[in-house]
Scaffold this motif. Sequence first.
Motif, PDB file in Angstrom:
ATOM      1  N   GLY A  52      50.334  40.295  24.237  1.00  0.00           N
ATOM      2  CA  GLY A  52      50.777  39.388  25.291  1.00  0.00           C
ATOM      3  C   GLY A  52      51.338  38.123  24.677  1.00  0.00           C
ATOM      4  O   GLY A  52      52.420  38.118  24.115  1.00  0.00           O
ATOM      5  N   LYS A  53      50.575  37.037  24.727  1.00  0.00           N
ATOM      6  CA  LYS A  53      50.997  35.763  24.160  1.00  0.00           C
ATOM      7  C   LYS A  53      50.265  35.484  22.856  1.00  0.00           C
ATOM      8  O   LYS A  53      49.080  35.753  22.719  1.00  0.00           O
ATOM      9  CB  LYS A  53      50.683  34.629  25.133  1.00  0.00           C
ATOM     10  N   VAL A  54      50.992  34.931  21.913  1.00  0.00           N
ATOM     11  CA  VAL A  54      50.425  34.522  20.636  1.00  0.00           C
ATOM     12  C   VAL A  54      50.490  33.002  20.576  1.00  0.00           C
ATOM     13  O   VAL A  54      51.487  32.394  20.961  1.00  0.00           O
ATOM     14  CB  VAL A  54      51.232  35.135  19.464  1.00  0.00           C
ATOM     15  N   ARG A  55      49.409  32.385  20.104  1.00  0.00           N
ATOM     16  CA  ARG A  55      49.347  30.926  19.968  1.00  0.00           C
ATOM     17  C   ARG A  55      49.188  30.607  18.490  1.00  0.00           C
ATOM     18  O   ARG A  55      48.380  31.221  17.793  1.00  0.00           O
ATOM     19  CB  ARG A  55      48.174  30.362  20.753  1.00  0.00           C
ATOM     20  N   VAL A  56      49.961  29.630  18.017  1.00  0.00           N
ATOM     21  CA  VAL A  56      49.920  29.209  16.619  1.00  0.00           C
ATOM     22  C   VAL A  56      49.648  27.705  16.602  1.00  0.00           C
ATOM     23  O   VAL A  56      50.330  26.945  17.282  1.00  0.00           O
ATOM     24  CB  VAL A  56      51.250  29.519  15.900  1.00  0.00           C
ATOM     25  N   ALA A  57      48.646  27.290  15.823  1.00  0.00           N
ATOM     26  CA  ALA A  57      48.289  25.873  15.764  1.00  0.00           C
ATOM     27  C   ALA A  57      47.780  25.518  14.375  1.00  0.00           C
ATOM     28  O   ALA A  57      47.220  26.359  13.670  1.00  0.00           O
ATOM     29  CB  ALA A  57      47.215  25.560  16.795  1.00  0.00           C
ATOM     30  N   ARG A  58      47.974  24.279  13.997  1.00  0.00           N
ATOM     31  CA  ARG A  58      47.413  23.761  12.748  1.00  0.00           C
ATOM     32  C   ARG A  58      46.044  23.192  13.095  1.00  0.00           C
ATOM     33  O   ARG A  58      45.901  22.410  14.031  1.00  0.00           O
ATOM     34  CB  ARG A  58      48.313  22.674  12.163  1.00  0.00           C
ATOM     35  N   VAL A  59      45.010  23.586  12.353  1.00  0.00           N
ATOM     36  CA  VAL A  59      43.649  23.141  12.626  1.00  0.00           C
ATOM     37  C   VAL A  59      43.024  22.595  11.345  1.00  0.00           C
ATOM     38  O   VAL A  59      43.413  22.959  10.244  1.00  0.00           O
ATOM     39  CB  VAL A  59      42.772  24.288  13.194  1.00  0.00           C
ATOM     40  N   TYR A  60      42.044  21.731  11.514  1.00  0.00           N
ATOM     41  CA  TYR A  60      41.315  21.183  10.379  1.00  0.00           C
ATOM     42  C   TYR A  60      40.056  22.015  10.170  1.00  0.00           C
ATOM     43  O   TYR A  60      39.270  22.209  11.084  1.00  0.00           O
ATOM     44  CB  TYR A  60      40.951  19.717  10.626  1.00  0.00           C
TER      45      TYR A  60
ATOM     46  N   SER B 131      52.232  41.049  11.545  1.00  0.00           N
ATOM     47  CA  SER B 131      51.969  40.412  10.252  1.00  0.00           C
ATOM     48  C   SER B 131      52.489  38.984  10.233  1.00  0.00           C
ATOM     49  O   SER B 131      53.559  38.696  10.767  1.00  0.00           O
ATOM     50  CB  SER B 131      52.643  41.192   9.127  1.00  0.00           C
ATOM     51  N   VAL B 132      51.734  38.110   9.585  1.00  0.00           N
ATOM     52  CA  VAL B 132      52.113  36.702   9.491  1.00  0.00           C
ATOM     53  C   VAL B 132      51.775  36.185   8.102  1.00  0.00           C
ATOM     54  O   VAL B 132      50.818  36.632   7.469  1.00  0.00           O
ATOM     55  CB  VAL B 132      51.415  35.860  10.588  1.00  0.00           C
ATOM     56  N   ARG B 133      52.598  35.252   7.630  1.00  0.00           N
ATOM     57  CA  ARG B 133      52.337  34.573   6.363  1.00  0.00           C
ATOM     58  C   ARG B 133      52.519  33.089   6.577  1.00  0.00           C
ATOM     59  O   ARG B 133      53.503  32.651   7.176  1.00  0.00           O
ATOM     60  CB  ARG B 133      53.296  35.056   5.281  1.00  0.00           C
ATOM     61  N   VAL B 134      51.579  32.298   6.083  1.00  0.00           N
ATOM     62  CA  VAL B 134      51.659  30.841   6.161  1.00  0.00           C
ATOM     63  C   VAL B 134      52.418  30.377   4.920  1.00  0.00           C
ATOM     64  O   VAL B 134      51.941  30.519   3.798  1.00  0.00           O
ATOM     65  CB  VAL B 134      50.260  30.197   6.226  1.00  0.00           C
ATOM     66  N   LEU B 135      53.606  29.840   5.126  1.00  0.00           N
ATOM     67  CA  LEU B 135      54.446  29.425   4.005  1.00  0.00           C
ATOM     68  C   LEU B 135      54.056  28.053   3.479  1.00  0.00           C
ATOM     69  O   LEU B 135      54.033  27.829   2.274  1.00  0.00           O
ATOM     70  CB  LEU B 135      55.919  29.438   4.419  1.00  0.00           C
ATOM     71  N   SER B 136      53.772  27.116   4.391  1.00  0.00           N
ATOM     72  CA  SER B 136      53.367  25.773   3.962  1.00  0.00           C
ATOM     73  C   SER B 136      52.621  25.070   5.085  1.00  0.00           C
ATOM     74  O   SER B 136      52.824  25.356   6.260  1.00  0.00           O
ATOM     75  CB  SER B 136      54.587  24.942   3.540  1.00  0.00           C
ATOM     76  N   ILE B 137      51.762  24.156   4.672  1.00  0.00           N
ATOM     77  CA  ILE B 137      51.031  23.309   5.611  1.00  0.00           C
ATOM     78  C   ILE B 137      51.179  21.884   5.120  1.00  0.00           C
ATOM     79  O   ILE B 137      50.905  21.592   3.960  1.00  0.00           O
ATOM     80  CB  ILE B 137      49.532  23.684   5.684  1.00  0.00           C
ATOM     81  N   THR B 138      51.642  21.007   6.008  1.00  0.00           N
ATOM     82  CA  THR B 138      51.812  19.597   5.663  1.00  0.00           C
ATOM     83  C   THR B 138      50.929  18.741   6.567  1.00  0.00           C
ATOM     84  O   THR B 138      50.247  19.255   7.444  1.00  0.00           O
ATOM     85  CB  THR B 138      53.281  19.159   5.831  1.00  0.00           C
ATOM     86  N   SER B 139      50.990  17.448   6.362  1.00  0.00           N
ATOM     87  CA  SER B 139      50.201  16.543   7.197  1.00  0.00           C
ATOM     88  C   SER B 139      50.735  16.489   8.629  1.00  0.00           C
ATOM     89  O   SER B 139      50.028  16.079   9.534  1.00  0.00           O
ATOM     90  CB  SER B 139      50.204  15.139   6.598  1.00  0.00           C
ATOM     91  N   ARG B 140      51.971  16.931   8.846  1.00  0.00           N
ATOM     92  CA  ARG B 140      52.575  16.882  10.185  1.00  0.00           C
ATOM     93  C   ARG B 140      52.578  18.221  10.896  1.00  0.00           C
ATOM     94  O   ARG B 140      52.627  18.281  12.099  1.00  0.00           O
ATOM     95  CB  ARG B 140      54.013  16.369  10.079  1.00  0.00           C
ATOM     96  N   GLY B 141      52.577  19.322  10.183  1.00  0.00           N
ATOM     97  CA  GLY B 141      52.669  20.636  10.817  1.00  0.00           C
ATOM     98  C   GLY B 141      52.590  21.739   9.791  1.00  0.00           C
ATOM     99  O   GLY B 141      51.995  21.578   8.738  1.00  0.00           O
ATOM    100  N   ALA B 142      53.218  22.860  10.099  1.00  0.00           N
ATOM    101  CA  ALA B 142      53.183  24.015   9.193  1.00  0.00           C
ATOM    102  C   ALA B 142      54.408  24.894   9.413  1.00  0.00           C
ATOM    103  O   ALA B 142      55.045  24.843  10.461  1.00  0.00           O
ATOM    104  CB  ALA B 142      51.910  24.806   9.415  1.00  0.00           C
ATOM    105  N   THR B 143      54.684  25.749   8.427  1.00  0.00           N
ATOM    106  CA  THR B 143      55.765  26.724   8.518  1.00  0.00           C
ATOM    107  C   THR B 143      55.143  28.111   8.356  1.00  0.00           C
ATOM    108  O   THR B 143      54.379  28.333   7.415  1.00  0.00           O
ATOM    109  CB  THR B 143      56.820  26.495   7.424  1.00  0.00           C
ATOM    110  N   VAL B 144      55.462  29.001   9.287  1.00  0.00           N
ATOM    111  CA  VAL B 144      54.930  30.359   9.251  1.00  0.00           C
ATOM    112  C   VAL B 144      56.078  31.356   9.372  1.00  0.00           C
ATOM    113  O   VAL B 144      57.126  31.051   9.917  1.00  0.00           O
ATOM    114  CB  VAL B 144      53.899  30.612  10.388  1.00  0.00           C
ATOM    115  N   ARG B 145      55.828  32.568   8.848  1.00  0.00           N
ATOM    116  CA  ARG B 145      56.805  33.656   8.968  1.00  0.00           C
ATOM    117  C   ARG B 145      56.096  34.881   9.526  1.00  0.00           C
ATOM    118  O   ARG B 145      55.106  35.330   8.965  1.00  0.00           O
ATOM    119  CB  ARG B 145      57.429  33.990   7.626  1.00  0.00           C
TER     120      ARG B 145
END
Length: 119
Positions: A62-70, A102-116
């Motif tokens: 259905g729906k996928v949610r993507v978020a940066r978490v601590y 399938s998902v890969r986390v490319l980078s995580i910064t202090s402001r957000g993230a890049t995923v593929r």
Amino acid sequence: MHRLLITLLTLVTIMVLAPAVTAAPAQAAAARPNLRACYDGKCKFTFTRPVSFRVAKRYRLGKVRVARVYVSAFGSYAVRISAPGLASTLGEGARGTLNGLSVRVLSITSRGATVRFTG
């Protein structure tokens, strides 16, 4: 003399502020990923706020949610990918799957993230 000085200061102010004003809309547009492209499960995007999008029925998500978490246990940020009843938390460079998506986390910064997502 005063008019010339005022005119010069006005022109300098305009020249200094103009690039900052014109760059703001471009940055705001870049912050909004094109999530329609993710429907087939294949896309790459950078996000600064949690995002949700629909994926094809073959993934049964259905729906996928993507978020940066601590993650306090590690003292760092990670990316949480979730769907109804499923969730995965991944660090930078990590790979994971949700029902074959399938998902890969490319980078995580202090402001957000890049995923593929690779389907």
